[in-house]
Scaffold this active site. Structure first.
Site, short mmCIF file in Angstrom:
data_model
loop_
_atom_site.label_atom_id
_atom_site.label_comp_id
_atom_site.label_asym_id
_atom_site.label_seq_id
_atom_site.Cartn_x
_atom_site.Cartn_y
_atom_site.Cartn_z
N GLY A 40 -29.53 -13.38 9.66
CA GLY A 40 -29.41 -12.90 11.04
C GLY A 40 -30.36 -13.74 11.86
N HIS A 41 -29.83 -14.65 12.65
CA HIS A 41 -30.66 -15.57 13.43
C HIS A 41 -30.59 -15.17 14.91
CE1 HIS A 41 -30.39 -18.85 10.08
NE2 HIS A 41 -30.91 -17.71 9.68
#
Ligand code: GDP
Ligand code: IMO
Ligand code: MG
Length: 423
Positions: A40-41
């Site tokens: 999850g960026h």
């Protein structure tokens, strides 16, 4: 022209997405090389927050081509959700998002197998994101996987059915009570496959070789962190891919010799989500403050992240394994307000003081040895130059640089693109 690498040096969530987004202006191509929707960026700009899972973090820049490399595993359903979101945000992804034909697909039954395997492990579970990452990489190395290029011909459906049926047998084998409606899952899956098929598939290694030949600057984006690497992480509490520098070679088809800078991203403290050892973990008010001020909740699962002081023994190990040439320190702002700040400089291991990472860093084997630093109270979030930073933070930075023998070239003082101090 070289390929620069950007990697997380801890247990993930160091702030890779933010820095890739910040650096994209300097590159023509951003290429993700491993992991999948377990990542999850987070990117923040113009007052908006965006979370990417499979899509490279250069997607919001008009000019950059974003490549999903062969080392990535793609869940078409999650990929579709990401694409739909980009669509809503007005991003025309069709012209600058390319997918490697050799990337493997996460099937609905891979996700179910992940859940069954974790449930069967009970207390010993990995704390997986339950995105099917482990089972998909197992099928890849077991030579059973289905790749993006396969869906270009109709025969893949037979292979799909055989593999999904086999998975169902394996799910039963785990004897975990997993409830599922495979028909519904497959309906979503095949719908998402249709959207995936409409994207541009490439032989990404050839594409990147050609780009290099034409002197195009390329940034390879890592997911997870070095301490989650399948070989060098805190096994078995790791992910199933090579998160370290070598993963960029296998996950993109680039030779070691073309690697230029290796940017190592680390938080000014440490976090970890999921199970596994974490020597500097705090269970006191300091840990709770880091969690609260740093909003330490997983960008993919929403789970609270465990928090603790910076661990230089582990950081040095990650720098060595990756050949880091520049360090980037994230979330320095979160440490404002602590009276004193500790850094772990060594471990007590079997009665001796050691400064290398031993085979097992479980609490029964290692005890962190700390050096204390004076804290600072200034709010860093509006600072834009190094000169404004408090002296005690500069002492903290200078100590890390001296110990690592690597310069810290970026200090991040907030989630926004603009809250980035270049040195
Ligand atoms: P990634 O997986 O390495 O891309 O990192 P994540 O996006 O999972 O987690 C990093 C979190 O910290 C996100 O919520 C970011 O918006 C946030 N963040 C990044 N840099 C900074 C910073 O310098 N200060 C603060 N306070 N938050 C930051
Ligand atoms: P980004 O790219 C933090 C952790 C999980 C679990 C272990 C195995 O956002 O930094 P998996 O689903 O891969 O089988 O889970 O790895 N993990 C991450 N932790 N950031 C990530 O990615 C992670 N990806 C996986 O919590 O402990
Ligand atoms: Mg993350």
């Amino acid at each position: 022209m070289a390929v620069d690498l950007l990697l997380g040096l801890q247990w993930g969530d160091e702030g890779k997405g933010k820095i890739v987004d910040v650096l994209t202006a300097k590159y023509n191509i951003i290429a993700r090389f491993q992991g999948g929707p377990n990542a999850g960026h987070t990117l923040v700009f113009n007052g908006n927050k965006h979370v990417l899972h499979t899509i490279p973090s250069g997607i919001f820049h008009d000019k950059a081509i974003n490549v999903v490399g062969n080392g990535v595993v793609i869940d078409p359903v999650i990929f579709k959700k990401e694409l739909d979101k980009l669509n809503e945000e007005g991003v025309d992804y069709r012209k600058n998002l390319f997918v490697s034909r050799k990337a493997h697909l996460i099937l609905p039954t891979h996700r179910l197998l992940d859940a069954a395997s974790e449930a069967a492990k009970g207390k010993a579970k990995i704390g997986s994101t339950l995105k099917g990452i482990g089972p998909t990489y197992m099928d890849k190395t077991g030579r059973n996987g289905i790749r993006v290029g396969d869906i270009e011909s109709p025969e893949w459906i037979t292979k799909y059915r055989q593999l999904a049926d086999k998975h169902c047998t394996l799910i039963n084998f785990h004897q975990a009570s997993i409830e599922y409606d495979l028909d519904a899952l497959e309906k979503d899956f095949f719908e998402a496959i249709d959207l995936l098929k409409s994207l541009k598939f490439i032989d990404s290694e050839a594409f990147l070789h050609d780009a290099l030949k034409h002197n195009q600057p390329i940034l390879a984006e890592g997911a997870q962190g070095s301490l989650l690497d399948i070989d060098f992480g805190t096994y078995p509490f790791v992910t199933s891919s090579t998160t370290t520098a070598a993963g960029a070679c296998t996950g993109l088809g680039i030779a070691p010799g073309v690697i230029g800078e290796v940017f190592g991203i680390f938080k000014a403290y440490t976090t970890r989500v999921g199970s596994g050892p974490f020597p500097t973990e705090l269970f006191d008010d300091n840990g709770a403050t880091m969690s609260r001020v740093g909003h330490e909740f997983g960008a993919t699962t929403g789970r609270p992240r465990r928090c603790g002081w910076l661990d230089l023994v582990a950081l040095k190990y990650s720098c060595q394994v990756n050949g880091v040439t520049q360090l980037m320190m994230m979330k320095a702002d979160v440490l404002s307000g602590f009276e004193s700040i500790d850094i772990c400089t060594a471990y007590k291991h079997k009665g001796k003081e050691i400064t290398h990472l031993p085979f097992d860093i479980a609490p029964e084997f290692v005890e962190p040895i700390y050096k204390s630093f004076k804290g600072w109270n200034e709010d860093l979030t509006g600072m834009t130059t190094e000169d404004e930073l408090p002296i005690h933070l500069m002492d903290y930075i200078a100590f890390i640089e001296k110990e690592m023998e690597i310069p810290i070239t970026i200090i991040s003082v907030g989630p926004d693109r603009k809250q980035t101090i270049f040195r």
